[in-house]
Design an enzyme around this catalytic site. Structure first.
Site, mmCIF file in Angstrom:
data_model
loop_
_atom_site.group_PDB
_atom_site.id
_atom_site.type_symbol
_atom_site.label_atom_id
_atom_site.label_comp_id
_atom_site.label_asym_id
_atom_site.label_seq_id
_atom_site.Cartn_x
_atom_site.Cartn_y
_atom_site.Cartn_z
ATOM 1 N N GLU A 173 10.793 14.045 25.342
ATOM 2 C CA GLU A 173 9.994 15.024 24.221
ATOM 3 C C GLU A 173 10.728 16.004 23.811
ATOM 4 O O GLU A 173 10.471 16.986 22.866
ATOM 5 C CB GLU A 173 8.839 15.539 25.352
ATOM 6 C CG GLU A 173 7.900 14.647 25.849
ATOM 7 C CD GLU A 173 7.157 15.022 26.932
ATOM 8 O OE1 GLU A 173 7.731 15.116 28.098
ATOM 9 O OE2 GLU A 173 6.120 15.279 26.903
HETATM 10 N N1 MCN Z 1 17.722 9.098 29.299
HETATM 11 C C1 MCN Z 1 18.987 8.752 29.604
HETATM 12 N N2 MCN Z 1 19.926 10.192 29.811
HETATM 13 C C2 MCN Z 1 19.216 11.367 30.045
HETATM 14 C C3 MCN Z 1 18.046 11.123 30.067
HETATM 15 C C4 MCN Z 1 16.961 10.247 29.550
HETATM 16 O O1 MCN Z 1 19.531 7.679 29.140
HETATM 17 N N3 MCN Z 1 19.921 12.034 30.296
HETATM 18 C C5 MCN Z 1 16.823 7.714 28.891
HETATM 19 C C6 MCN Z 1 15.918 7.173 30.260
HETATM 20 O O2 MCN Z 1 16.665 6.361 30.844
HETATM 21 C C7 MCN Z 1 14.617 6.927 29.333
HETATM 22 C C8 MCN Z 1 14.669 7.866 28.309
HETATM 23 O O3 MCN Z 1 16.025 8.329 28.187
HETATM 24 O O4 MCN Z 1 14.912 5.417 29.176
HETATM 25 C C9 MCN Z 1 13.483 8.727 28.403
HETATM 26 O O5 MCN Z 1 13.795 9.162 29.682
HETATM 27 P P1 MCN Z 1 12.764 10.525 30.050
HETATM 28 O O6 MCN Z 1 12.868 11.769 29.186
HETATM 29 O O7 MCN Z 1 12.956 10.756 31.364
HETATM 30 O O8 MCN Z 1 11.373 9.877 29.757
HETATM 31 P P2 MCN Z 1 10.283 9.023 30.446
HETATM 32 O O9 MCN Z 1 11.063 7.654 30.804
HETATM 33 O O10 MCN Z 1 9.417 9.645 31.322
HETATM 34 O O11 MCN Z 1 9.443 8.428 28.884
HETATM 35 C C10 MCN Z 1 8.682 9.335 28.467
HETATM 36 C C11 MCN Z 1 8.600 9.979 27.334
HETATM 37 C C12 MCN Z 1 7.396 10.710 26.760
HETATM 38 S S1 MCN Z 1 6.687 11.569 27.892
HETATM 39 C C13 MCN Z 1 6.827 10.031 25.776
HETATM 40 S S2 MCN Z 1 5.406 10.530 25.196
HETATM 41 C C14 MCN Z 1 7.621 9.254 24.976
HETATM 42 C C15 MCN Z 1 9.001 9.128 25.204
HETATM 43 O O12 MCN Z 1 9.201 9.124 26.376
HETATM 44 N N4 MCN Z 1 7.183 7.980 24.397
HETATM 45 C C16 MCN Z 1 7.605 7.270 23.738
HETATM 46 N N5 MCN Z 1 9.800 8.391 24.323
HETATM 47 C C17 MCN Z 1 9.072 7.258 23.542
HETATM 48 N N6 MCN Z 1 9.783 6.407 22.815
HETATM 49 C C18 MCN Z 1 9.344 5.175 22.385
HETATM 50 N N7 MCN Z 1 9.782 4.570 21.593
HETATM 51 N N8 MCN Z 1 7.877 5.178 22.470
HETATM 52 C C19 MCN Z 1 7.146 6.268 23.013
HETATM 53 O O13 MCN Z 1 5.810 5.919 22.945
#
Ligand code: MCN
Ligand code: FES
Ligand code: FES
Length: 906
Positions: free
Chosen positions: A867
């Site tokens: 986000e």
């Molecule tokens: N990640 C990483 N290194 C980090 C942080 C995160 O490689 N330091 C990677 C994670 O492994 C994950 C991705 O980034 O694959 C997102 O991680 P994170 O921020 O923890 O979020 P979530 O996996 O909980 O995903 C939800 C978040 C939200 S809340 C929305 S809304 C959202 C989003 O991610 N909707 C999406 N990204 C999106 N991306 C796509 N393509 N489509 C959506 O609907």
């Protein structure tokens, strides 16, 4: 009916069709070529692109009568296979082109046609092509797609080998921090990934196809529902209304805050007494075909008594407004914010005060894949529901009592999802398909049209915000006051939580010692509020980030310097009084400073009377997690062949839950010397995968990531021998050591009190955004020419994924700033009308910089990322418009008419 001979992917096929059938339908339903995706069905998204007799066409608008006999057709299935990838497909994997992957087959087919027409394209040629053929992507911000095309062209032209293109695991075997392609990429680029609608085609013959009877009015009492005519229509098996629902017929957000004046049981599965908004479901027709179901749905008669429609918060708050949910006031929740000293005396004695009103709009999520799901009964009264849910365990609990089934008998499974961006944090059709399957005892399938997706899933809740800041002459912010009103639509689920986000993130990023504020949640008859990426941050930080620029002007300071002076430095606290988990903002601004100065100079140099250019910045901060002690559970297992299986419910919107899981597990298990292909993922099925919590609030990498790390460490603890080597499966069994381990992690955080004070998140993300924009002074049209972002998302698990998250989020920020809206139910109900950003709306020039501050509470130092890129980039865009031409747009989106009116008023 006519018959046609077609040469599809090199194979001669005969089809019998109606002349008005669409080519997409024949390819998908007739020939099961489900790599042809259908998104909008209106020629606006390009997901259904195929090559027909050497020409690229959108098959959803190509009637069979226009397809000549003996035509040759190429779909993604004819371009390459998982065993033999085409260079375009390999390039898409290597450059992170497939996030959710729903647009991917259409883009790959489009690229094939492009490279056959222009073998050596420039980036501009590629962008023009995708614009012309309306290839739309909601996830990637397009940059990685253009990168993919350029790389594929090089391979096809012999300037690079396939081997050079493909990712190689570094010699140390570590994939953490690399560009390892996500495990689902092969299926996505070859069109073999089965999304919900693809599975629907392959369901058993007895599957009933559903159509909804929906309200076409926004507020009414229901006097009667007559299904008699519909029930006898051809192919109809049953018409389900609220009278048939075995349970409470309500969906609940489960937890409402103690001071919430509603009880949270306000959202009907099928409307019984009232219609609360346009699109509300009133009946479900279950029939043998979708066509028959729809025809019968049109025959259901609903007798309605229209009521006043309150289409925005001010209307619903008017003295004479009736209660939308009788017994609960339309303003049903108040959130206070009190930090530090009383602010009134500080404002009275302040050197400089800035104050203004802002409005952030009802942004639509606009995934390319419309909502889709299905359900089927099992043995012993069990029921399984498949959908795009990004909170399978949460949704199970939210819908079971409403459907009328014991939670133990209900299973929720997530299908591969073609993007949600948060709308699936709320259940949509799960309870509808669940009820239909339970009542009929048959498998059922429901696919929304894109119109239904837009008009009947949740939207971002608009915020009306007033904010004031008091500062000393030298630019030190002494106090802030804020008032925000949240239009949450008719259903209360998660509305109080969203209003709390206002308190947690107004003025986030700055050390403001004294704050007073109040927010309120208002029930209206416009679209129900659901989570949208950023959840509260884009709504509230927009106002404080625009006000920072207004304050800077009053102080005679550069907006950059005002921010630099006030950002979190050691000793600072957040608006909730919490100590930030990283002090990265000053360093991030240092990194941006020379770029900012150069950009300002370049903008001034290139401005003319006809086109004014400017630069704007903003700061964005957001928490990773649900409030307080958020927790996650996962399981790992050592298999007989000494591979490892990881079980979790890290739901995938398209962001890369598979890669997140694999990258984290591999890093944790590296001491064992395991390779990534020895780790198997079993994900997102409540019957077999533990409750890892919903994939919302950018929480998964942190919270589920920590649980993965914990489980892997427990397993390795069991496997480790005294000499430091690891036991095999056989040795574990021989010594009676368990081979399965549960990992659990709970965030060390504290929920906020009634004054919005607490330590709600253990980990935060920080960003600095810079937009460069030019405004056409004749039309008022603003075009963003470059976005730069400096992000601290902690240590990066996967670079391709994180880059993709950043680009995609920035693109959505540009859309929020300039074009996207869902206010006018008619005009905004299709992609183009709602301001969907196509490739021309998003700059190719997007520059990302990372400051990887290791986080104490993140696995291997990671924070979240999802986000962050949508917290405040829109404020940078709006600030850049002001810098360009002196027009300050305070109510989003900044459409040309608003900018032009501003220019005229100057
Ligand atoms: N990640 C990483 N290194 C980090 C942080 C995160 O490689 N330091 C990677 C994670 O492994 C994950 C991705 O980034 O694959 C997102 O991680 P994170 O921020 O923890 O979020 P979530 O996996 O909980 O995903 C939800 C978040 C939200 S809340 C929305 S809304 C959202 C989003 O991610 N909707 C999406 N990204 C999106 N991306 C796509 N393509 N489509 C959506 O609907
Ligand atoms: Fe055909 Fe969107 S253009 S599905
Ligand atoms: Fe393009 Fe999701 S990857 S829409």
């Amino acid at each position: 009916m006519i018959n046609k001979t077609l040469i599809v992917n090199g194979i001669k096929r005969t089809v019998i069709v109606n002349k008005d059938d669409m080519l997409s339908s024949i390819l998908r339903n007739g020939l099961h070529l489900t790599g042809v995706k259908v998104g909008c069905s209106e020629g606006q998204c390009g997901a259904c692109s195929v090559i027909l007799n050497d020409k690229l066409v959108r098959s959803c608008i190509t009637k069979m009568k226009r397809v000549p006999d003996e035509s040759t057709i190429t779909t993604v299935e004819g371009i390459g296979t998982p065993e033999k990838l085409h260079p375009i497909q390999a390039a898409w994997m290597a450059h992170g082109g497939a996030q959710c992957g729903f647009c991917t087959p259409g883009f790959i087919v489009s690229t094939k046609a492009l490279l056959e027409t222009i073998p050596n394209p420039t980036r501009e040629d590629v962008r023009e092509w995708f614009q012309k053929y309306k290839n739309a992507c909601r996830c990637t911000g397009y940059k990685q797609l253009v990168d993919s095309v350029m790389a594929a062209a090089k391979v096809i032209n012999g300037e690079m080998s396939m081997d050079e293109l493909m990712f190689k695991i570094p010699e140390d075997g570590r994939i953490w921090g690399t560009k390892y392609p996500r495990p689902s990429a092969v299926a996505k680029v070859t069109g073999t990934c089965d999304f919900g609608a693809d599975l629907g085609i392959k369901m058993p013959e007895e599957t009933l196809r559903l159509a909804l009877v929906q309200a076409e009015i926004s507020h009414a009492n229901i006097r009667g529902i007559d299904v008699s005519e519909a029930e006898v229509m051809p192919g109809v098996y049953k018409v389900v209304t609220h009278r048939d629902v075995p349970g409470k017929n309500r969906i609940s957000g489960l937890i409402t805050f103690p001071s919430n004046k509603g009880d949270g049981w306000d959202r009907p599965i099928l409307c019984d007494e009232k219609v609360f908004q346009f699109g509300d479901a009133i009946a479900i027709v279950c029939a043998d075909t979708e066509k028959n179901a729809k025809a019968a749905a049109a025959k259901v008669k609903v007798d309605l008594e229209p009521l006043p429609e309150y289409m925005s918060a001010p209307a619903a708050m008017a003295e004479d407004a009736i209660e939308i949910h009788p017994g609960t006031p339309n303003v049903y929740y108040i959130q206070n914010l009190k930090k530090g000293e009383e602010t009134a005396p500080i404002f009275d004695g302040a050197d400089v005060i800035a104050e203004d009103d802002f409005y952030v709009s009802r942004q639509p999520h606009m995934p390319i894949e419309p909502d889709v799901g299905f359900a089927y009964p099992g043995e012993d009264g069990t029921l399984t529901i498949h959908s795009k849910s990004i909170g399978i365990h949460l949704h199970l609990a939210m819908i079971a009592p409403g459907i009328g089934i014991e939670p133990e008998k209900l299973t929720l499974v997530q299908n591969p999802a073609g993007g949600t961006f948060g709308y699936k944090f709320s259940p949509t059709m799960e309870a509808l398909v669940g009820v239909a399957a339970l009542v009929t005892g048959k498998p059922v399938f429901l696919n929304y049209s894109w119109f239904q997706q837009q008009t009947y899933t949740g939207k971002r809740s608009p915020f009306f915000t007033n904010v004031r800041m008091a500062a000393s002459k030298d630019g030190e912010i002494k106090a802030m006051e804020a008032d925000w009103t949240v239009d949450h639509g008719p259903y209360s689920e998660f509305g109080d939580l969203l209003t709390l986000r206002g308190a947690q993130f107004i003025g986030a990023g700055y050390d403001i010692p004294n704050i007073r504020g109040q927010g309120r949640t208002v029930c209206t008859n416009h679209a129900w509020g659901s989570a949208f990426r950023g959840y509260g941050a884009p709504e509230i930080e927009f106002s404080s980030e625009c006000l920072m620029d207004i304050l800077a002007e009053k102080l005679g300071m550069d907006p950059f310097d005002l921010r630099y002076k006030n950002v979190y430095k050691k000793g600072a606290t957040t608006p909730t009084g919490q100590t930030p988990d990283a002090w990265s903002l000053p360093g991030m601004l240092d990194l941006l400073k020379p770029k900012y100065e150069a950009a300002r100079k370049a903008a001034a140099d290139k401005s003319t009377d006809a086109e004014k250019c400017g630069v704007g910045i903003s700061i964005g901060v957001y928490g990773c997690g649900l409030d307080g002690p958020d927790s996650s559970e996962v399981r790992v297992q050592l298999n007989e062949d000494n591979t490892i299986t990881l079980f979790n419910s890290w739901e995938d919107h398209g962001q890369g839950a598979d890669m997140g899981s694999l990258g984290t597990a591999h890093e944790a298990l590296r001491p064992m010397g395991i390779t990534p292909d020895q780790i198997k993922l079993v994900m997102n099925n409540t019957a077999i995968t533990p409750n890892s919590g919903p994939a919302g609030g950018s929480r998964s990498q942190v919270v589920t990531g920590q649980a993965v790390k914990a489980a892997c460490e427990l397993l390795m603890g069991g496997m480790r021998k005294k000499d430091g080597t690891f036991r095999t499966y056989e040795e574990m069994k021989a010594e009676n050591i368990p081979v399965e381990y549960d990992g659990k992690w709970t965030a060390p955080a504290r929920v906020c009190d009634e004054n919005g004070q607490g330590s709600p998140f253990a980990v935060y993300m920080y960003g600095v955004f810079m937009a460069e924009t030019c405004v056409d002074t004749a039309t008022g049209k603003a075009k963003v020419t470059k976005m730069t972002a400096v992000a601290d998302v902690g240590k990066i698990n996967n670079r391709l994924v994180v880059d993709g998250q950043m680009y995609g989020g920035l693109a959505q920020g540009i859309g929020l700033a300039l074009t996207e809206d869902y206010e006018d139910i008619k005009k905004h109900s299709n992609m183009r009308g709602a301001g969907f950003p196509y490739i021309n709306d998003i700059p190719d020039d997007m520059e990302l910089h990372y400051v990887e501050t290791p986080r104490e509470h993140g696995p291997f130092g990671a924070a979240g990322v999802g986000e962050l890129p949508l917290t405040a980039p829109h404020a940078a865009v709006i600030n850049s418009i002001y810098n360009a031409c002196g027009v300050r747009v305070k109510a989003l989106p900044a459409t040309p008419d608003k900018v032009l009116a501003g220019l005229k008023a100057l």
